[in-house]
Structure formats: structure tokens, C-alpha cells
Write an enzyme that holds these catalytic residues in place. Sequence first.
Site, mmCIF file in Angstrom:
data_model
loop_
_atom_site.group_PDB
_atom_site.id
_atom_site.type_symbol
_atom_site.label_atom_id
_atom_site.label_comp_id
_atom_site.label_asym_id
_atom_site.label_seq_id
_atom_site.Cartn_x
_atom_site.Cartn_y
_atom_site.Cartn_z
ATOM 1 N N ARG A 55 0.343 -1.356 0.518
ATOM 2 C CA ARG A 55 0.218 -0.283 0.205
ATOM 3 C C ARG A 55 0.690 1.121 0.024
ATOM 4 O O ARG A 55 0.469 2.521 -0.862
ATOM 5 C CB ARG A 55 -1.259 -0.306 1.296
ATOM 6 C CG ARG A 55 -2.088 -1.565 0.861
ATOM 7 C CD ARG A 55 -3.431 -1.154 2.392
ATOM 8 N NE ARG A 55 -3.703 -0.026 2.158
ATOM 9 C CZ ARG A 55 -4.367 0.324 3.493
ATOM 10 N NH1 ARG A 55 -4.040 -0.497 4.124
ATOM 11 N NH2 ARG A 55 -4.524 1.234 3.443
ATOM 12 N N HIS A 104 -6.694 7.847 11.962
ATOM 13 C CA HIS A 104 -6.108 6.612 11.921
ATOM 14 C C HIS A 104 -4.704 6.223 11.438
ATOM 15 O O HIS A 104 -4.186 4.629 10.805
ATOM 16 C CB HIS A 104 -6.661 5.401 10.722
ATOM 17 C CG HIS A 104 -8.305 5.549 11.470
ATOM 18 N ND1 HIS A 104 -9.566 5.316 10.607
ATOM 19 C CD2 HIS A 104 -9.084 6.192 12.671
ATOM 20 C CE1 HIS A 104 -10.722 5.271 11.199
ATOM 21 N NE2 HIS A 104 -10.513 5.169 12.167
ATOM 22 N N GLU A 195 -22.862 6.938 -2.591
ATOM 23 C CA GLU A 195 -24.140 7.338 -2.606
ATOM 24 C C GLU A 195 -24.553 7.345 -1.428
ATOM 25 O O GLU A 195 -23.470 7.163 -0.746
ATOM 26 C CB GLU A 195 -24.252 6.118 -2.858
ATOM 27 C CG GLU A 195 -23.618 4.851 -2.379
ATOM 28 C CD GLU A 195 -23.267 3.235 -2.771
ATOM 29 O OE1 GLU A 195 -23.445 2.895 -3.090
ATOM 30 O OE2 GLU A 195 -22.373 2.088 -1.711
HETATM 31 C C1 BV8 Z 1 -11.910 2.604 18.861
HETATM 32 C C2 BV8 Z 1 -6.405 0.549 8.991
HETATM 33 C C3 BV8 Z 1 -12.407 2.510 21.148
HETATM 34 C C4 BV8 Z 1 -6.297 1.012 8.610
HETATM 35 C C5 BV8 Z 1 -8.686 0.890 10.054
HETATM 36 C C6 BV8 Z 1 -18.881 -2.941 16.994
HETATM 37 C C7 BV8 Z 1 -20.069 -1.451 16.534
HETATM 38 C C8 BV8 Z 1 -19.737 -0.648 17.429
HETATM 39 C C9 BV8 Z 1 -17.723 0.182 16.910
HETATM 40 C C10 BV8 Z 1 -16.820 -1.493 17.073
HETATM 41 C C11 BV8 Z 1 -17.786 -3.188 17.862
HETATM 42 N N1 BV8 Z 1 -16.670 -3.884 17.492
HETATM 43 C C12 BV8 Z 1 -15.682 -2.932 17.333
HETATM 44 C C13 BV8 Z 1 -15.925 -1.818 17.052
HETATM 45 C C14 BV8 Z 1 -15.397 -0.689 16.999
HETATM 46 C C15 BV8 Z 1 -14.292 -0.776 16.118
HETATM 47 C C16 BV8 Z 1 -14.500 -0.671 14.411
HETATM 48 O O1 BV8 Z 1 -15.701 0.646 14.049
HETATM 49 N N2 BV8 Z 1 -15.424 -1.523 13.694
HETATM 50 C C17 BV8 Z 1 -16.538 -1.965 12.687
HETATM 51 C C18 BV8 Z 1 -15.352 -2.476 12.074
HETATM 52 C C19 BV8 Z 1 -18.025 -2.798 13.291
HETATM 53 N N3 BV8 Z 1 -13.144 0.702 15.712
HETATM 54 C C20 BV8 Z 1 -12.457 0.790 16.261
HETATM 55 O O2 BV8 Z 1 -11.922 -0.696 16.774
HETATM 56 C C21 BV8 Z 1 -11.819 1.660 16.457
HETATM 57 N N4 BV8 Z 1 -11.224 1.850 17.886
HETATM 58 O O3 BV8 Z 1 -12.389 2.447 18.384
HETATM 59 O O4 BV8 Z 1 -10.523 2.217 19.925
HETATM 60 C C22 BV8 Z 1 -11.771 3.847 21.306
HETATM 61 C C23 BV8 Z 1 -12.655 4.650 21.088
HETATM 62 C C24 BV8 Z 1 -12.602 6.762 20.878
HETATM 63 C C25 BV8 Z 1 -11.855 6.780 22.307
HETATM 64 C C26 BV8 Z 1 -12.043 6.134 23.225
HETATM 65 C C27 BV8 Z 1 -11.684 4.346 22.602
HETATM 66 C C28 BV8 Z 1 -10.148 1.914 15.119
HETATM 67 C C29 BV8 Z 1 -10.413 1.929 13.886
HETATM 68 C C30 BV8 Z 1 -9.014 1.341 13.531
HETATM 69 C C31 BV8 Z 1 -10.140 1.467 11.825
HETATM 70 N N5 BV8 Z 1 -8.393 1.301 11.120
HETATM 71 N N6 BV8 Z 1 -8.013 0.108 8.859
HETATM 72 C C32 BV8 Z 1 -5.520 1.176 7.248
HETATM 73 O O5 BV8 Z 1 -4.937 -0.005 6.899
HETATM 74 O O6 BV8 Z 1 -5.631 2.348 6.538
HETATM 75 S S1 BV8 Z 1 -10.379 1.052 9.333
HETATM 76 C C33 BV8 Z 1 -10.293 1.445 7.498
HETATM 77 O O7 BV8 Z 1 -11.876 2.270 8.125
HETATM 78 C C34 BV8 Z 1 -9.467 2.551 6.988
HETATM 79 O O8 BV8 Z 1 -8.798 3.329 8.053
HETATM 80 C C35 BV8 Z 1 -10.567 3.581 6.683
HETATM 81 O O9 BV8 Z 1 -9.832 4.489 6.770
HETATM 82 C C36 BV8 Z 1 -11.924 3.192 7.712
HETATM 83 C C37 BV8 Z 1 -12.821 3.725 7.582
HETATM 84 O O10 BV8 Z 1 -13.043 3.252 5.554
HETATM 85 P P1 BV8 Z 1 -13.640 4.271 4.883
HETATM 86 O O11 BV8 Z 1 -12.635 5.479 4.788
HETATM 87 O O12 BV8 Z 1 -15.648 4.211 5.410
HETATM 88 O O13 BV8 Z 1 -14.052 3.741 3.644
HETATM 89 P P2 BV8 Z 1 -14.702 2.711 3.046
HETATM 90 O O14 BV8 Z 1 -14.293 1.597 1.347
HETATM 91 O O15 BV8 Z 1 -15.645 1.734 4.077
HETATM 92 O O16 BV8 Z 1 -16.006 3.371 1.789
HETATM 93 C C38 BV8 Z 1 -15.510 4.145 1.042
HETATM 94 C C39 BV8 Z 1 -16.756 4.972 0.787
HETATM 95 O O17 BV8 Z 1 -15.894 5.728 -0.219
HETATM 96 C C40 BV8 Z 1 -17.956 4.492 0.871
HETATM 97 O O18 BV8 Z 1 -19.119 5.125 0.698
HETATM 98 C C41 BV8 Z 1 -17.991 4.823 -1.165
HETATM 99 O O19 BV8 Z 1 -19.469 4.464 -2.089
HETATM 100 C C42 BV8 Z 1 -17.682 6.169 -1.842
HETATM 101 N N7 BV8 Z 1 -16.485 6.448 -2.476
HETATM 102 C C43 BV8 Z 1 -16.052 5.362 -3.815
HETATM 103 N N8 BV8 Z 1 -15.058 5.900 -3.968
HETATM 104 C C44 BV8 Z 1 -15.453 7.429 -4.451
HETATM 105 C C45 BV8 Z 1 -16.356 7.235 -2.905
HETATM 106 N N9 BV8 Z 1 -16.545 8.727 -2.535
HETATM 107 C C46 BV8 Z 1 -16.858 9.516 -3.451
HETATM 108 N N10 BV8 Z 1 -15.998 10.247 -4.906
HETATM 109 C C47 BV8 Z 1 -15.393 8.674 -5.074
HETATM 110 N N11 BV8 Z 1 -14.801 8.448 -6.091
#
Ligand code: BV8
Length: 223
Positions: A55, A104, A195
Site C-alpha cells: 500500500r 488512523h 451513495e
Molecule cells: C476504537 C487500518 C476505542 C488503517 C482501519 C461494534 C459496534 C461498533 C463499533 C465496534 C464494534 N466492534 C468493534 C468496534 C470498534 C471498531 C469498529 O468500528 N469496528 C467496525 C468495523 C464495527 N473500531 C475500532 O476498533 C477503532 N478503535 O474504537 O477504539 C476508542 C475510541 C475512541 C475513544 C476511546 C476508545 C479503531 C478503528 C481503526 C480503523 N483502522 N484500518 C488502514 O489500514 O488503512 S479502518 C479502515 O476503515 C480505514 O482506516 C478506513 O479509513 C476506515 C473507514 O473506511 P472508509 O474510509 O469509510 O472506506 P470504505 O471503503 O468503507 O468506504 C468508502 C466510501 O467512499 C464508500 O461509501 C463509497 O461509496 C465512497 N466512494 C467510493 N468512491 C468514491 C466515493 N465517494 C466519492 N467519490 C468517489 N470516487
Amino acid sequence: MKIAILTGAGVSAESGLGTFRDKDGLWTRYDLNEVATPEGFARNPALVHDFYNARRANCAGATPNAAHTALAQLAQSAHEVTLITQNVDDLHARAGSPDVIHMHGQLMRALCAVCAARWDAPLKMDPADACPSCGQAATRPDIVWFGEVPYAMDTIMDAVGTADLFVAIGTSAEVYPAAGLVELAKGQTLEINLEPSARANAFDDHLFGPATKVVPAWVATLC
Ligand code: BV8
């Protein structure tokens, strides 16, 4: 006007960097438990380094697009802009946005798991690399993995909570706490995405379409 902006992978998609959850997204090809958790790194650091090395190489070969450039222009305007990104690429900074908050982490930075020193990552990291500060072979990408606490949360919550306008761009709103920031906003809220996201109903206004078209057009209405 005070504007807080949260960006996600969609803003870099048209620069050729893959998103995570779209069709063909990174998490359809890799098991996030193996490559984006501290437990996965403990099990197989070489696999995780390979994932981020690939990456990092993609990122180094990519260039900022019109959405990154427009957001950098907005930062130069009279508005007070805080740019928060979930992206680990450096395209906002290369487009000219100052003081980007990488909640992140950053692909181009390395972190020592022993002494917490940080430095510019080499293009290729390896489990045997020694920390330049303490000498331990415990270096990792400076990335916030699942289960770890995102960076700068106090600054981010303050910026969102005091903004006149909160804008989320190119994020699916599947990952917390980023997805919940809209709930803290007291001003107007706008979602810009291809979307409706998982939290679309929480936003006052929406602009749907590719970021390279919609973001410059939106910025033009403000500058
Ligand atoms: C934490 C590594 C505590 C980086 C990443 C159950 C319920 C709720 C929460 C949780 C749960 N179980 C666990 C959790 C917490 C967990 C979480 O949320 N899990 C989810 C999956 C359920 N979160 C954590 O563990 C976080 N830490 O909560 O700590 C805390 C917090 C605060 C204070 C105290 C304690 C840590 C999260 C770490 C995330 N790290 N990966 C890497 O390798 O890059 S996540 C990964 O997803 C990336 O970092 C990325 O940035 C992130 C979000 O994804 P998006 O950027 O949204 O990308 P995605 O592909 O999903 O979407 C793209 C969008 O773009 C789409 O909508 C698409 O339509 C659109 N798009 C596409 N092309 C275009 C476009 N839009 C416009 N133009 C285009 N051309």
C-alpha cells in the site's frame, strides 16, 4: 465560518488507491483480522508488513486528485478549516492541506512498539528492522488498527463540536468512532459520497457523486 471535514477512502479512490468496503475493496481481498489488528501483527508481522509495504508503494506512485486540491484551496480561504482524515495516505498534505489530522495514522510513518518513537517509514519495512531510537526489532507501521484508540480524539471532538459546518466526504461510516462524529456536530451537517452511507440519515444535507466532481463544485460555493 468554522468547518470540520472528515474524509475517507472515497476521496482518494480516483487517485487509484483502493477503498475498503466497495466491490473489489481491500477487505474483500484481505482478512482485516490478519492485517489490521494488533493480534494479527503479533501472529504474523511479515504478512502485515507485506500488506502495508504494497500500500505504501501504491501511495508513493499516486497523485492528489481534484478533490484533494479543492480541500487545500478551502484551507487557504477565510474559513477556519479543520481537516480530519481516516486515510493513511499522504495525498491531502501533498495537495497542500496544512495540519491534516490523521486519526488512523500514516502509511509513511513508522512506530516503535517498545519505546513509541516515530520516524519516516522506509518504502519497505521488515520485522527485523531496528528502532532508530531504542534499537529493538519492534517496528510497525504507524497505523491505528482495529481495537486501538484513534489519534487526536480530543482535538477532533472539539473541532466537530464547535464547527458551524461538519462535512463527511467519501466514507462509508462503518468504522467507529469516526462514523459517530456526526452525532457531536451542533452546526449544519453535509455528506458528500458516491451513495448514501450507513449514517446518511444523520446528516442534514447530501451531495452524491464522484469526489473529483462534487468536492470542487461544493468548495466553489464557499470561496
Ligand atoms: C476504537 C487500518 C476505542 C488503517 C482501519 C461494534 C459496534 C461498533 C463499533 C465496534 C464494534 N466492534 C468493534 C468496534 C470498534 C471498531 C469498529 O468500528 N469496528 C467496525 C468495523 C464495527 N473500531 C475500532 O476498533 C477503532 N478503535 O474504537 O477504539 C476508542 C475510541 C475512541 C475513544 C476511546 C476508545 C479503531 C478503528 C481503526 C480503523 N483502522 N484500518 C488502514 O489500514 O488503512 S479502518 C479502515 O476503515 C480505514 O482506516 C478506513 O479509513 C476506515 C473507514 O473506511 P472508509 O474510509 O469509510 O472506506 P470504505 O471503503 O468503507 O468506504 C468508502 C466510501 O467512499 C464508500 O461509501 C463509497 O461509496 C465512497 N466512494 C467510493 N468512491 C468514491 C466515493 N465517494 C466519492 N467519490 C468517489 N470516487
